[in-house]
Design an enzyme around this catalytic site. Structure first.
Site, PDB file in Angstrom:
ATOM      1  N   CYS D 165       0.830  -1.210   0.000  1.00  0.00           N
ATOM      2  CA  CYS D 165       0.000   0.000   0.000  1.00  0.00           C
ATOM      3  C   CYS D 165       0.866   1.261   0.000  1.00  0.00           C
ATOM      4  O   CYS D 165       0.684   2.147  -0.841  1.00  0.00           O
ATOM      5  CB  CYS D 165      -0.943  -0.024   1.193  1.00  0.00           C
ATOM      6  SG  CYS D 165      -0.155  -0.416   2.777  1.00  0.00           S
ATOM      7  N   TYR D 166       1.810   1.362   0.928  1.00  0.00           N
ATOM      8  CA  TYR D 166       2.688   2.546   0.954  1.00  0.00           C
ATOM      9  C   TYR D 166       3.465   2.695  -0.357  1.00  0.00           C
ATOM     10  O   TYR D 166       3.542   3.789  -0.914  1.00  0.00           O
ATOM     11  CB  TYR D 166       3.668   2.473   2.127  1.00  0.00           C
ATOM     12  CG  TYR D 166       3.081   2.689   3.506  1.00  0.00           C
ATOM     13  CD1 TYR D 166       2.514   3.912   3.859  1.00  0.00           C
ATOM     14  CD2 TYR D 166       3.142   1.705   4.488  1.00  0.00           C
ATOM     15  CE1 TYR D 166       2.012   4.126   5.141  1.00  0.00           C
ATOM     16  CE2 TYR D 166       2.652   1.910   5.766  1.00  0.00           C
ATOM     17  CZ  TYR D 166       2.084   3.125   6.098  1.00  0.00           C
ATOM     18  OH  TYR D 166       1.608   3.333   7.361  1.00  0.00           O
TER      19      TYR D 166
END
Lengths: 388, 388, 388, 388
Positions: D165-166
């Protein structure tokens, strides 16, 4: 004065530690934990670091950070609080009675009298082993039982069964109406919402952030253990007229606070024939009438008068309803009263808000301690709410 | 098909836009705003940028971003929704009736029939100007009035008064119990909590983040405008037995969702003498009995059966209570039923959860549109809830 | 001692009132409001009802609930706080200097010295009218300017420019690194998040619950007014090496708290050739090495040592990062330090948390008051954080 | 087409199920769970009740509610997603390769190529067993690797390592700046905040509601496993100039969303001598100049141009910053760019927001599926964000 806390790692105990650390009459706080004995409380709660637990200069220490065993705490204390699970407090109560020091218990173990042992057994399981401890126990809702607590103290030995959070809000909301005989026979409904700290420190699916956030959810509908405690309080206040109780708890997405909305059918004296008015087409209510507002004012005055000398109960001015935010971090119980009149009769609606961690647990325990020790009842409990 | 939305800058209209943009039968959406005519909707709601309003390739445009005036929208539409304040919809309804297109109104203006005009006048102010429009209006709760809506459509002209959010949750919760004659005469209490989007887009002190966060607060106790709407629905379902209604709304710290907890006194047939049991010491209830659980099961089965063919009502399995999170973003109404039996009688507790923006407003409006246009009722409304 | 608060209806003033009401040396608090003069503070903040504003028994009154005009407050006070918008404090400061009482200002009006008037003018607009008041002003970050404040007090007259919330967190985080010469020339980045109370009591779209909830949003990127204040503090601490500052604020969905994460390029002395290691394939970092952990420990020790005698700065033990929750309601600034070493060099990451309403505003103002009045610096500020 | 999901009880899998149930090309979804095999998915996630899992009419069933074992799911599927913990995906990938069906993996197991096996081993532990599966793997960030994915598909066999996600937010934010050669050699800092769903369904102390609510907290500072993934992506985009990466994650009190604020030192070409201006007194910055705003506009135009044809990347208009709320439930990545110029040089600040569950996990996986299966890349992913 040295104060002991058994079961110091739970949320209610942490809140009690916070309050006692600011209490003018408390010199030292000693903590026990069966699971973390030998560790330090700062390892469990880093927000305690460098507060009054700070040992850097060996001065002004109030909290002793090291976690002891329960007996070591009892041995050193002038008063003992237990924030333990249900069913384990009896021996510690006995030990305190032996030492001649007050024991204030957060669990349900001492909330029911000897005559209600069957109630306790049915809802919590287990039987009373130490009848004497229960004989000396008082249900510690000061607004209701202040005189009994003082009498027991005067007699020399006392155990306090500190009330549950929901029962505190509901009972304070109902007290004037019941004591003044406003309520008709019938069903009282207490529809309540609680913040998530009420579930304690133990991680559970329903308290997982992603499950509890942005959600209002009822739970244990009609079957929550606080039901008999509230019903017993109702009976204590008013035992000439029968009231059945329905209690519904909800989990709300906030950390602290209980909001109780309570419905009480009023005695016919408070009712006048269909004063609210309904539509010509039948059965659909019109807005509340001036007359209803007037009678609501009478009940408001009655509540204000009833609680005039109670330092922690605030009957709000008309037009203001209680908000859990406005009592956050304080020992206040905020109350508003409302009247609905319709073809069936008149119903009193009482809204009451408390901080479940303070008036619903740790603050009330300190209030009880103040009474037991002969201190001013508000000592250490005068903080203004942290409203936002 | 081109769909028009009047008052496109409010929250309910934004939600409607979101739903219609994903609706298979909708080709184009045109928007009006009296205050922002000539601007673009993306300037009000940046989350619409580059969605289906995107004009970069001149293909697949569903939302026309430019805000028009109301008449321009009506002139171009095959169906019109109005998300306007109370009291201004009549002329737009008339205009749509003239053009022979359906008009679906989000305000209370068309929720009350001609015979209940006095109710509308008493709670909302103002009188009906265009009686014909009101004669053609149907209260758009499909589960209750599906047949009437279809009949009106068949007759050629229709105005839909889209229900309020609280009335939707309360009425769906009550419907089976009332329709099946379970309820005794007496007071029905609906204790409800709503998310903050229910207050709309306009900034107000009580919806300021710092005031609404971490707080549960009752408001307009006994005096909320949705009271007559719920009472009228109760009367429509069951007009042989009188039921008085008490409705209490609360503001909860979440964006979406309504949780209604409803208390219905049951007919004596559902009661057996004190089945829950009370303590030997009197009046304090014991936990619910097996017998009570059994009878609760009967009511659960009755609810399941009643809603078997309703696509948007989910009667949850025993042991699961509704949560506002579990219906978020969807058109579902989740329901659980509970039974409490005590010395006073038996009470049915119904818990119902909806997304106030979907089943409580925009989703229900789309459901009504589907019915009016002869589309499958679930078209465009099959999204799984965004539970977390 | 009587304390006056100008602009008493704002959030920072309400927080100051809360703190002063619990302050042992404060006998009375008098409040002014230009917009609500003549009303009572409880009408604005019902959570003040029946606290120490209660007049029922005419005893122990600390807060006078009635709102006066500013001059009336100044005339009665021994010390005056102003929680007013930027640009209006000068005349009140002058009035206090005339009366010989300290003036503590929450706005930016007295945060910049005479030599930095151009900075103030460029970011806030307006010019200094009363040069003398500015000559007497001290920037009230006690950890940095304690000696200067005391010197000014000794000289007889003082105005305190109470620091901004972001500058407090950032400056306390940077202070040891800069003072000890750890930082290399280059860019210091302060990436910060604030709770919504930082936006004050005035309703605005971006602080509407439905807009602010569940959202993290950067704002005024590279252009926030606190930038020059932080940069000026950096220059004050270390003016032999040039540091450029980049400051980015974010709005976070919580009421209180600032979390600052600050990146400081370290002097080469702290770096050893690629100690973190990268992949054989080049340029992709491996996990931090033992060596890096060791050097991080040295910096941690340096920070601990630097703040050893500061009562409100807590350098957290290794492994614990600051959380806004753990300082809520308290005057603490929690700090952790971290080291990243890579091919480019070594970077110190400092995380600092404060309660924006306490150490970031009202608590720091009380700390300044204590210094100015010769009271113990922690008086009235020893509350344990309300962590949940 | 039948789609299989391995590890169906986790949050990312639940989100994937939600998205696939609305996907036009998906006929059936089959689910596996090692811990709950034989149970039904509705028992884990009651919000799935009566959705497309409904079996009442045996029609239109998309989700098969019964949880199977992994091999049964693979055997029935035309494409398989795995939402399993790190370290266990290899055999399932092999099994899919054997069957000739695509395998899309949510873990880090296939995010690093064979040449970076040492990176994977250093951060995640374990070694690659099935080299062939890794040889066939593509890092599934479509904006970066679309062509490679299609090439692999054309060659017949493919495994997709679905990005973290990051890394998704950071890489999309950095891509244009790096690809266009704007960045100078030096340190890139990515300061990020994530919602709590990023922590998954497993209960942990830090995700307990009472601990995570109202708190922003950094974690794994300088040591988070997504660091090498972002650094590798940087290297892939721009390998002629060296960039070191610092990545700091924070936990924010919301369920969904990642907000990345990224600092990139710009090439000297973007800098003009101290254009921002500093105070006469030295070193304190003045507000951004017109000139800086102009150059920021150039970078904005460059970003807009770069992403003109990317359906899921929205470069926001100047003046609008990304908010996690505005991408909620959608596959969008919202980006804003900002320029700070000071004495040290010029820095580009990029803010990027995604829904960690959608573009950061399940939505991106569906996007990859669409590419792999030759479907339009936006199919099933056109939902407008659920902004409030």
């Amino acid at each position: 004065m040295t104060v002991g806390i058994l079961g110091a790692t739970g949320y209610a105990a942490a809140e009690l530690t916070r309050l006692l650390a600011a209490h003018p009459s408390v010199d030292a706080i000693v903590l026990s934990s069966s699971s973390k004995e030998g560790e330090r409380i700062e390892a469990v709660y880093p927000h305690f670091i460098s507060t009054v637990t700070d040992n850097r200069d060996n001065k002004g220490n109030k909290i002793e950070g090291g976690l002891l065993n329960a007996q070591a705490v009892i041995d050193r204390s002038d008063v003992v609080f237990a924030a333990l699970p249900a069913g384990v407090s009896e021996p510690f109560a006995a030990s305190c009675l032996d030492r001649g020091i007050p024991f204030i218990d957060f669990s349900a173990d001492f909330r029911f009298s000897l005559e209600d042992e069957a109630v306790y057994a049915a809802w919590y399981g287990g039987a009373y082993q130490n009848k004497e401890a229960h004989r000396l126990a008082v249900y510690g809702l000061p607004e209701l039982n202040r005189a009994t607590i003082k009498k027991r103290v005067a007699e020399g030995r006392v155990v306090i069964g500190n009330p549950g959070c929901y029962p505190t809000a509901c009972t304070l909301g109902l007290y004037p109406a019941l004591a003044k005989g406003l309520a008709a026979e019938g069903t009282i409904i207490a529809d309540c919402a609680s913040g998530v700290t009420g579930g304690g420190r133990e991680t559970k699916r329903e308290y997982h952030y992603s499950e509890a956030a942005d959600a209002v959810t009822p739970y244990k509908v009609g079957a929550h253990r606080h039901t008999p405690e509230i019903a017993r309080n109702i009976r204590q206040i008013e035992n000439t007229v029968h009231h059945s109780l329905i209690f519904t708890p909800h989990l709300a997405p906030m950390n602290r606070g209980i909001l109780a909305t309570i419905y009480v059918p009023l005695d016919e004296a408070w009712h006048e024939k269909a004063p609210q008015g309904t539509s010509p087409s039948g059965d659909v209510p019109l807005p509340p009438s001036e007359k209803t507002a007037q009678r609501a004012g009478e009940i408001h005055a009655l509540y204000e008068d009833f609680y005039r000398n109670e330092p922690f109960v605030r009957v709000l001015p008309p037009g203001i309803t209680p908000s859990t935010a406005r009592v956050r971090g304080s020992n206040f119980c905020d109350i508003s009263v409302h009247l609905v009149q319709n073809q069936t009769g008149s119903t009193l609606i009482i809204c009451a808000a408390i901080d479940n961690m303070v008036k619903g647990a740790a603050g009330q325990a300190v209030q009880n301690m103040n009474i037991v020790l002969g201190r001013p009842e508000t000592e250490g409990l005068t903080a203004i709410p942290l409203v936002f």
